[in-house]
Design an enzyme around this catalytic site. Structure first.
Site, short mmCIF file in Angstrom:
data_model
loop_
_atom_site.label_atom_id
_atom_site.label_comp_id
_atom_site.label_asym_id
_atom_site.label_seq_id
_atom_site.Cartn_x
_atom_site.Cartn_y
_atom_site.Cartn_z
N LYS A 2 -14.19 35.05 -5.96
CA LYS A 2 -14.30 33.62 -5.65
C LYS A 2 -12.94 33.04 -5.32
CE LYS A 2 -14.35 30.49 -9.12
NZ LYS A 2 -13.41 29.34 -9.07
N ASN A 3 -11.95 33.32 -6.17
CA ASN A 3 -10.65 32.68 -5.99
C ASN A 3 -9.90 33.19 -4.76
OD1 ASN A 3 -11.14 31.10 -8.17
ND2 ASN A 3 -9.66 32.08 -9.54
N ARG A 44 -11.69 21.17 -6.94
CA ARG A 44 -10.29 20.87 -6.71
C ARG A 44 -9.68 21.68 -5.57
NH1 ARG A 44 -6.87 19.07 -9.90
NH2 ARG A 44 -5.55 20.72 -9.14
N PRO A 94 -2.48 18.34 -11.95
CA PRO A 94 -1.94 17.56 -10.85
C PRO A 94 -1.64 18.43 -9.62
CG PRO A 94 -0.24 18.00 -12.48
CD PRO A 94 -1.52 18.58 -13.02
N ASP A 124 -7.85 32.77 -17.04
CA ASP A 124 -9.30 32.75 -16.83
C ASP A 124 -10.04 33.72 -17.75
OD1 ASP A 124 -9.07 30.79 -14.96
OD2 ASP A 124 -9.32 32.10 -13.22
#
Ligand code: UD1
Length: 419
Positions: free
Chosen positions: A22-23, A93, A123, A306
């Protein structure tokens, strides 16, 4: 909202196919914004919610996307928009990464600033500072940030204050379409960065050093289309390894790459598991109770944040006390209290969790509060005595494809109940 009903206490035995990452797939999908030519991506975990969201983002920006099983075909349908919708960015995000390619190609982009999430503030200051250093101007406007670069981004050298995965990818994406040399120092070294680099090279950019802490990109104004097979998901593989260590048994993980998981495999071996490379994958065998092994998360090649929550689930059952330290995210221990409902003994103080292993966890109703916390609860449930219901499975669906099916294929008893 779906839930998982898990009957625990059964070892895992058999073979599991590890899916595409996924990443890695997320920034590679976003990289298709760099070219007007068609791209084909294979081994994409297309059932995942985050992948679907990324596809919607590409469509909202003007791309045409077709999904065929695990392949995604992206082509252009006229000119691209330079404004990413809040409805999509608030869901995921990583969609903020679309700003870089659009800024590099068109000199202007408007994106919503992503809000916080369950694991902390998250952030994007490192991303924005890097773009300023490459010549972009930045204006905040009603929750959006408008980035402009006239006539276009310049190359140059940026030094990240922390090796942020997203910021490294974001600068690489922008630099690929900037006809100049960009040097990223203190770059993240995660394997997904090297996979993105491989795709950018296929598009026609020159990328050196990916996987190390200095990445050098020489971009091109026009990039071509390309075909790419996304790397295997090291976090999914790590989750299955830890699940087998917790529940006991013997698993083969087809497609898993041991080199991407060295820190996790080392910790598993210290905990008493036998892990070895087998053919095109990994094999794990675990007998008896895990030994306590303390870990501290760190940027790659350290222990991945993770897999911190899954590791905590394993250590909850260890034959002694261990410490899990979270050094990457500020608030990633929400699963500790849920594990406590299953009988785990975990005390959290700041960025450290002290775990006193117990001989047995017991099934209970629990709630997934984020993606990897959800995976930790599933692992605990597989090892626990009795029935666990895991609520808010939609978090788990963001990052694991057909988790319940894959677990059932290797002897787990996991049922999805639609509600
Ligand atoms: C990526 C992964 C995520 C993984 C994380 C760390 C994706 C889609 N997600 O997230 O699964 O947990 O790497 O391995 O690939 N930070 C700042 N300012 C910034 C950027 C980051 O302070 O501008 C902080 C974050 O708040 C966090 C830390 O840096 O504390 C790490 O973040 P980062 O490496 O950027 O993670 P992501 O790319 O968001």
């Amino acid at each position: 909202m779906d839930q998982f009903v898990i009957e625990g206490g059964r070892p895992l035995r058999g073979e599991v196919e590890i899916g595409g990452s996924k990443n890695a797939a997320l920034p590679i999908l976003i990289a298709t914004l760099l070219t007007d030519e068609p791209c084909r991506l294979d081994n994409v975990p297309t059932r995942l919610r985050d992948i679907r969201t990324t596809i919607r983002l590409l469509e909202s920006l003007g791309k045409t996307v077709a999904v065929r099983g695990g392949s995604v075909l992206v082509s252009s349908a006229g000119s691209l928009k330079t404004q990413a919708p809040y409805e999509i960015v608030k869901q995921m995000r990583a969609s903020v990464l679309a700003a870089g390619p659009l800024l590099a190609r068109f000199g202007l982009v408007r994106v919503p600033i992503p809000g916080g999430c369950a694991i902390g503030l998250r952030p994007i200051d490192i991303h924005l500072k890097a773009f300023r250093e490459l010549g972009a101007r930045e204006i905040a406007d009603h929750g959006d940030v408008i980035l402009s670069a006239a006539p276009q981004l310049a190359g140059g050298r940026v030094r990240l204050r922390f090796p942020s995965v997203g910021a490294t990818e974001h600068v690489m994406l922008a630099a690929a379409a900037t006809p100049a040399r960009t040097i990223i120092d203190n770059a993240a070294r995660e394997p997904e960065i090297a996979d993105l680099a491989a795709f950018l090279v296929k598009l026609g950019a020159k990328v050196g050093g990916a996987g190390g802490s200095r990445v050098v990109v020489e971009g091109q104004r026009r990039l071509r289309g390309a075909r790419h097979r996304v790397m295997a998901d090291r976090i999914e593989a790590g989750t299955f390894l830890i699940a087998c260590a917790a529940a006991g048994g013997r698993l083969r993980l087809r497609g898993a790459r041991g080199a991407d998981l060295a820190a996790v495999i080392a910790a598993l071996k210290r905990a008493g598991a036998a892990v070895s490379a087998r053919g095109d994958g990994l094999e794990i065998e675990m007998r008896g109770r895990p030994r306590p092994v303390s870990i501290a998360t760190a940027p790659y090649p350290g222990f991945p944040t993770d897999l911190q929550a899954p590791w905590m689930a394993l250590m909850a059952l260890a034959s002694g006390a261990s410490i899990v330290s979270e050094a990457v995210f500020e608030n990633r221990f929400m699963h500790a209290a849920e594990l406590g409902r299953m009988g785990a003994s975990i005390g959290v103080s700041g960025a450290e969790a002290a775990i006193a292993g117990v001989a047995r966890l017991t099934g209970a109703p629990v709630m997934a509060c984020d993606l990897r916390a959800g995976a930790a609860l599933v692992i605990a449930a597989l090892a626990a005595k009795g029935r666990t219901t895991v609520q808010r499975v939609y978090h788990i669906d963001r990052g694991y494809e057909r988790l319940e099916r894959k677990l059932c294929e290797v002897g787990g008893r996991v049922r999805r109940v639609k509600r």
